[in-house]
Design a protein around this motif. Structure first.
Motif, PDB file in Angstrom:
ATOM      1  N   HIS A 194     -17.475 -34.655  39.935  1.00  0.00           N
ATOM      2  CA  HIS A 194     -16.429 -35.670  39.762  1.00  0.00           C
ATOM      3  C   HIS A 194     -15.094 -35.198  40.330  1.00  0.00           C
ATOM      4  O   HIS A 194     -14.030 -35.576  39.830  1.00  0.00           O
ATOM      5  CB  HIS A 194     -16.281 -36.068  38.282  1.00  0.00           C
ATOM      6  CG  HIS A 194     -17.548 -36.637  37.711  1.00  0.00           C
ATOM      7  ND1 HIS A 194     -18.316 -35.985  36.773  1.00  0.00           N
ATOM      8  CD2 HIS A 194     -18.197 -37.782  37.996  1.00  0.00           C
ATOM      9  CE1 HIS A 194     -19.373 -36.703  36.496  1.00  0.00           C
ATOM     10  NE2 HIS A 194     -19.336 -37.803  37.221  1.00  0.00           N
ATOM     11  N   ALA A 195     -15.165 -34.349  41.350  1.00  0.00           N
ATOM     12  CA  ALA A 195     -13.968 -33.771  41.960  1.00  0.00           C
ATOM     13  C   ALA A 195     -13.836 -34.313  43.378  1.00  0.00           C
ATOM     14  O   ALA A 195     -14.524 -33.873  44.290  1.00  0.00           O
ATOM     15  CB  ALA A 195     -14.080 -32.255  41.984  1.00  0.00           C
ATOM     16  N   THR A 196     -12.972 -35.306  43.551  1.00  0.00           N
ATOM     17  CA  THR A 196     -12.788 -35.930  44.870  1.00  0.00           C
ATOM     18  C   THR A 196     -11.588 -35.313  45.571  1.00  0.00           C
ATOM     19  O   THR A 196     -10.465 -35.386  45.057  1.00  0.00           O
ATOM     20  CB  THR A 196     -12.561 -37.449  44.716  1.00  0.00           C
ATOM     21  OG1 THR A 196     -13.730 -38.019  44.120  1.00  0.00           O
ATOM     22  CG2 THR A 196     -12.323 -38.107  46.079  1.00  0.00           C
ATOM     23  N   VAL A 197     -11.844 -34.697  46.705  1.00  0.00           N
ATOM     24  CA  VAL A 197     -10.732 -34.143  47.480  1.00  0.00           C
ATOM     25  C   VAL A 197      -9.988 -35.311  48.122  1.00  0.00           C
ATOM     26  O   VAL A 197     -10.595 -36.159  48.798  1.00  0.00           O
ATOM     27  CB  VAL A 197     -11.242 -33.147  48.539  1.00  0.00           C
ATOM     28  CG1 VAL A 197     -10.086 -32.658  49.411  1.00  0.00           C
ATOM     29  CG2 VAL A 197     -11.919 -31.964  47.840  1.00  0.00           C
ATOM     30  N   THR A 198      -8.690 -35.370  47.881  1.00  0.00           N
ATOM     31  CA  THR A 198      -7.907 -36.504  48.381  1.00  0.00           C
ATOM     32  C   THR A 198      -7.014 -36.113  49.544  1.00  0.00           C
ATOM     33  O   THR A 198      -6.523 -36.975  50.273  1.00  0.00           O
ATOM     34  CB  THR A 198      -7.025 -37.096  47.258  1.00  0.00           C
ATOM     35  OG1 THR A 198      -6.217 -36.037  46.729  1.00  0.00           O
ATOM     36  CG2 THR A 198      -7.875 -37.691  46.148  1.00  0.00           C
ATOM     37  N   GLU A 199      -6.782 -34.816  49.710  1.00  0.00           N
ATOM     38  CA  GLU A 199      -5.918 -34.387  50.814  1.00  0.00           C
ATOM     39  C   GLU A 199      -6.163 -32.918  51.152  1.00  0.00           C
ATOM     40  O   GLU A 199      -6.352 -32.085  50.257  1.00  0.00           O
ATOM     41  CB  GLU A 199      -4.446 -34.575  50.410  1.00  0.00           C
ATOM     42  CG  GLU A 199      -3.508 -34.297  51.568  1.00  0.00           C
ATOM     43  CD  GLU A 199      -2.036 -34.460  51.183  1.00  0.00           C
ATOM     44  OE1 GLU A 199      -1.746 -35.108  50.149  1.00  0.00           O
ATOM     45  OE2 GLU A 199      -1.191 -33.926  51.922  1.00  0.00           O
ATOM     46  N   ILE A 200      -6.175 -32.647  52.435  1.00  0.00           N
ATOM     47  CA  ILE A 200      -6.204 -31.262  52.917  1.00  0.00           C
ATOM     48  C   ILE A 200      -4.775 -30.939  53.302  1.00  0.00           C
ATOM     49  O   ILE A 200      -4.222 -31.563  54.223  1.00  0.00           O
ATOM     50  CB  ILE A 200      -7.143 -31.132  54.143  1.00  0.00           C
ATOM     51  CG1 ILE A 200      -8.558 -31.564  53.762  1.00  0.00           C
ATOM     52  CG2 ILE A 200      -7.118 -29.722  54.701  1.00  0.00           C
ATOM     53  CD1 ILE A 200      -9.487 -31.739  54.966  1.00  0.00           C
ATOM     54  N   GLU A 201      -4.171 -30.000  52.572  1.00  0.00           N
ATOM     55  CA  GLU A 201      -2.768 -29.683  52.852  1.00  0.00           C
ATOM     56  C   GLU A 201      -2.692 -28.561  53.882  1.00  0.00           C
ATOM     57  O   GLU A 201      -3.468 -27.606  53.820  1.00  0.00           O
ATOM     58  CB  GLU A 201      -2.063 -29.221  51.577  1.00  0.00           C
ATOM     59  CG  GLU A 201      -2.025 -30.283  50.496  1.00  0.00           C
ATOM     60  CD  GLU A 201      -1.459 -29.739  49.190  1.00  0.00           C
ATOM     61  OE1 GLU A 201      -0.610 -30.441  48.609  1.00  0.00           O
ATOM     62  OE2 GLU A 201      -1.850 -28.638  48.767  1.00  0.00           O
ATOM     63  N   THR A 202      -1.732 -28.661  54.787  1.00  0.00           N
ATOM     64  CA  THR A 202      -1.582 -27.617  55.803  1.00  0.00           C
ATOM     65  C   THR A 202      -0.148 -27.094  55.832  1.00  0.00           C
ATOM     66  O   THR A 202       0.766 -27.714  55.275  1.00  0.00           O
ATOM     67  CB  THR A 202      -1.902 -28.142  57.221  1.00  0.00           C
ATOM     68  OG1 THR A 202      -0.976 -29.183  57.532  1.00  0.00           O
ATOM     69  CG2 THR A 202      -3.309 -28.653  57.340  1.00  0.00           C
ATOM     70  N   SER A 203      -0.012 -25.979  56.518  1.00  0.00           N
ATOM     71  CA  SER A 203       1.329 -25.453  56.786  1.00  0.00           C
ATOM     72  C   SER A 203       2.051 -26.465  57.688  1.00  0.00           C
ATOM     73  O   SER A 203       1.405 -27.366  58.258  1.00  0.00           O
ATOM     74  CB  SER A 203       1.208 -24.102  57.491  1.00  0.00           C
ATOM     75  OG  SER A 203       0.436 -24.276  58.671  1.00  0.00           O
ATOM     76  N   GLU A 204       3.343 -26.266  57.849  1.00  0.00           N
ATOM     77  CA  GLU A 204       4.118 -27.239  58.622  1.00  0.00           C
ATOM     78  C   GLU A 204       3.609 -27.402  60.053  1.00  0.00           C
ATOM     79  O   GLU A 204       3.590 -28.500  60.603  1.00  0.00           O
ATOM     80  CB  GLU A 204       5.588 -26.831  58.655  1.00  0.00           C
ATOM     81  CG  GLU A 204       6.495 -27.984  58.300  1.00  0.00           C
ATOM     82  CD  GLU A 204       7.839 -27.485  57.859  1.00  0.00           C
ATOM     83  OE1 GLU A 204       8.644 -27.217  58.757  1.00  0.00           O
ATOM     84  OE2 GLU A 204       8.053 -27.351  56.630  1.00  0.00           O
ATOM     85  N   THR A 205       3.162 -26.302  60.642  1.00  0.00           N
ATOM     86  CA  THR A 205       2.677 -26.390  62.028  1.00  0.00           C
ATOM     87  C   THR A 205       1.260 -26.974  62.093  1.00  0.00           C
ATOM     88  O   THR A 205       0.766 -27.305  63.159  1.00  0.00           O
ATOM     89  CB  THR A 205       2.613 -24.988  62.658  1.00  0.00           C
ATOM     90  OG1 THR A 205       1.716 -24.199  61.856  1.00  0.00           O
ATOM     91  CG2 THR A 205       3.974 -24.338  62.738  1.00  0.00           C
ATOM     92  N   GLY A 206       0.613 -27.020  60.972  1.00  0.00           N
ATOM     93  CA  GLY A 206      -0.759 -27.523  60.945  1.00  0.00           C
ATOM     94  C   GLY A 206      -1.780 -26.454  61.303  1.00  0.00           C
ATOM     95  O   GLY A 206      -2.981 -26.716  61.356  1.00  0.00           O
TER      96      GLY A 206
END
Ligand SMILES: Cc1cc2nc3c(=O)[nH]c(=O)nc-3n(C[C@H](O)[C@H](O)[C@H](O)COP(=O)(O)OP(=O)(O)OC[C@H]3O[C@@H](n4cnc5c(N)ncnc54)[C@H](O)[C@@H]3O)c2cc1C
Length: 520
Positions: free
Chosen positions: A188-200
């Motif tokens: 029941h764990a839905t990943v909603t966003e992959i966060e990155t550093s500012e440069t990606g």
């Protein structure tokens, strides 16, 4: 260890070595492969252990382009993923499928079939299939005790499928995940966003939500996205906080090149007065050599190269058998052909499905057979097409995320290629006096309405050596992002005409080996 993420305190931060997003064929294979190592793994799965409608609704989406199944019915969103209803057809891609074929724009994987062979070998037991002997004609002929069709013109040849039971990865491998002390699977764990550093250039964490429960974050040294070839691009596109076009999308490739295997249940009808020429493996599943196998017909590599064609695979479905009771006159090819084939089909009853459970193979051809009518079904290769794509819809799901929009497009050349191979099939049947073939498709580049997909979603984060041509590199790492990998058929550069899951498992085993060396 398997836990329910709904029990976690709000805003928990989980730190681990490897985060795997999605517990389908790809995610479970990687987690199992690394079970028992020193690598701490967090396996994040959107669903529970069983089907739940509210989670499945997160898969609702929008269809543009040609008709396709509703997006919430062509995949399953719970532990085991779509293997909870897959059919189990297995066959590797062939060596030519990996080549850059100058007649197919955007073809050419950065790896070869030889690179994948050791992993295909290891994928056989994972999918509970038999020996890795897919194109070993003599091997199967000996076991069957009969010859395959000879095809004297060298245009068509026989290939072999094997059937997984089918392995339901969630059920079959649940214990392995439960017992692995280095694997923490969160349901029941839905990943909603992959966060990155500012440069990606680096993933810094994952935002994870539960339906009606807590939200939390996961931080890892490496991340593997394994949510299927529609959801993989969706999540990359949704992750646009620091990268407005989405993660890994510097060259506007994420979501493009969506491919399927166009399936047509009947592209030709064959009327034969020599049903015995088709040994039983062409017409039914056989249990042989610890496997369930079935023969099918494909164009030879020589034909593909000479006439610059795309792959296709044909199965023979027996529609009816003629004997002295239903055909009073002696059956010759010409007589059979003179009867209207569609009336024959009607008179002889409903089609016999080709995918019924294995039967004893002594019942083919049935005693007293004078002839048979068969439907040739096909699945073919779609050339990569940048306009065939997954984007984000304006509609949102229960977690507030934009839904996927699929625009599946086929091209004229895909169809013209199929037409030519069908003619080759007819020429080969004629050359060996096997019977008459009635082609049921138009001879132009137009696809009929009734083309279906095979539930094979491919190509939306394609593999290529350079970031200008693909989203991931030969190690399945996202170009330009140090610690993010993608598993599953979204990385397929081209799709051949083989069902994808055996290759998904082989690539997942290869990725597990790679990540192991990175994290050890
Ligand atoms: C009806 C049907 C028949 C098929 N028959 C065959 C066949 O005969 N042969 C063959 O080779 N293939 C077949 N397939 C295709 C096969 O099922 C897929 O190729 C295979 O399951 C893909 O594996 P995967 O791990 O990439 O994706 P999936 O199995 O789809 O798994 C993805 C997982 O990710 C989870 N997930 C999704 N989004 C998120 C998120 N945001 N956060 C966390 N988790 C998420 C999902 O819940 C799911 O468990 C069939 C498919 C269908 C639907």
């Amino acid at each position: 260890m398997i836990e329910d993420a709904r029990q976690l305190p709000e805003d928990t931060l989980i730190e681990t070595d490897l985060a795997i997003i999605g517990a389908g064929a790809a995610g479970i294979t990687i987690a199992r492969e690394l079970a028992g190592t020193d690598i701490q793994i967090c396996l994040l799965e959107s669903g529970g252990l069983e089907f739940e409608q509210d989670t499945q609704n997160l898969y609702n989406g929008e269809n543009g382009g040609r008709w396709y199944y509703p997006l919430d019915s062509c995949r399953l969103r719970y532990f085991g993923g779509s293997t909870n209803h897959w059919g189990g057809w297995c066959r590797p891609l062939t060596p030519i499928d990996f080549e850059a074929r100058d007649w197919i724009p955007h073809s050419g994987w950065p790896i070869t079939r030889a690179d994948l062979d050791p992993y295909y070998l290891r994928a056989q037991p994972v999918t509970e299939t038999g020996p890795f002997r897919y194109d070993a004609t003599a091997f199967w002929e000996e076991l069957i005790g009969a010859k395959m069709l000879p095809f004297p013109l060298g245009l068509i040849t026989t290939t072999f499928f094997q059937y997984s039971p089918p392995t339901r990865f969630g059920t079959r491998y649940r214990k392995d995940i439960e017992q692995a002390t280095n694997v923490r699977a969160l349901l029941h764990a839905t990943v909603t966003e992959i966060e990155t550093s500012e440069t990606g250039a680096e993933v810094t964490g994952l935002r994870v939500a539960t339906l009606g429960g807590p939200s939390f974050r996961v931080r890892a040294r490496r991340y593997i996205l394994a949510t299927g070839a529609i959801e993989n691009p969706r999540l990359l596109l949704l992750s646009n906080r620091s990268q407005p076009a989405g993660v890994g999308n510097t060259h506007d490739l994420v979501g493009r090149y969506f491919m399927e295997h166009p399936h047509i249940p009947s592209v030709a009808n064959l009327v034969t007065s020599r049903p015995e020429a088709f040994n039983a493996a062409y017409t039914q599943h056989l249990s042989l050599a610890d496997s369930i196998m079935h023969s099918a017909l494909i164009p030879t590599d020589a034909l593909l190269r000479r006439e610059r064609l795309q792959q296709a695979v044909f199965t023979v479905g027996v529609l009816g058998v003629y004997n002295t009771e239903n055909l009073t006159q002696p059956a010759t090819d010409d007589e059979l052909h003179l009867r209207d084939i569609f009336n024959l089909q009607r008179d002889l009853g409903p089609p016999r499905a080709t995918d019924h459970p294995p039967a004893g193979y002594n019942d083919w051809p049935p005693a007293g057979s004078l002839g048979a009518s068969c439907a040739m079904g096909c699945a073919c290769e779609q050339a990569p097409n940048p306009e065939s794509r997954v984007t984000l819809s304006e509609e949102r799901d229960a977690l507030g995320l934009r839904r996927a929009r699929l625009d599946w497009r086929l091209s004229e050349t895909d169809k013209l290629s199929l037409n030519r191979i069908l003619h080759a099939l007819a020429e080969e049947f004629g050359a060996q006096g096997l019977g008459r073939v009635h082609l049921t498709l138009s001879d132009d580049g137009n696809w009929p309405e009734e083309v279906l997909g095979g539930y094979h979603h491919m190509g939306t984060t394609r593999m290529a050596d350079s970031p200008e041509n693909g989203v991931v590199d030969a190690n399945c790492r996202v170009h330009g992002v140090d610690n993010l990998y993608i598993a599953g058929s979204s990385v397929f550069t081209t799709g051949g005409a083989s069902n994808p899951t055996l290759t998904i498992v082989a690539l997942s085993l290869r990725l597990a080996d790679h990540v192991r060396t990175q994290l050890s």
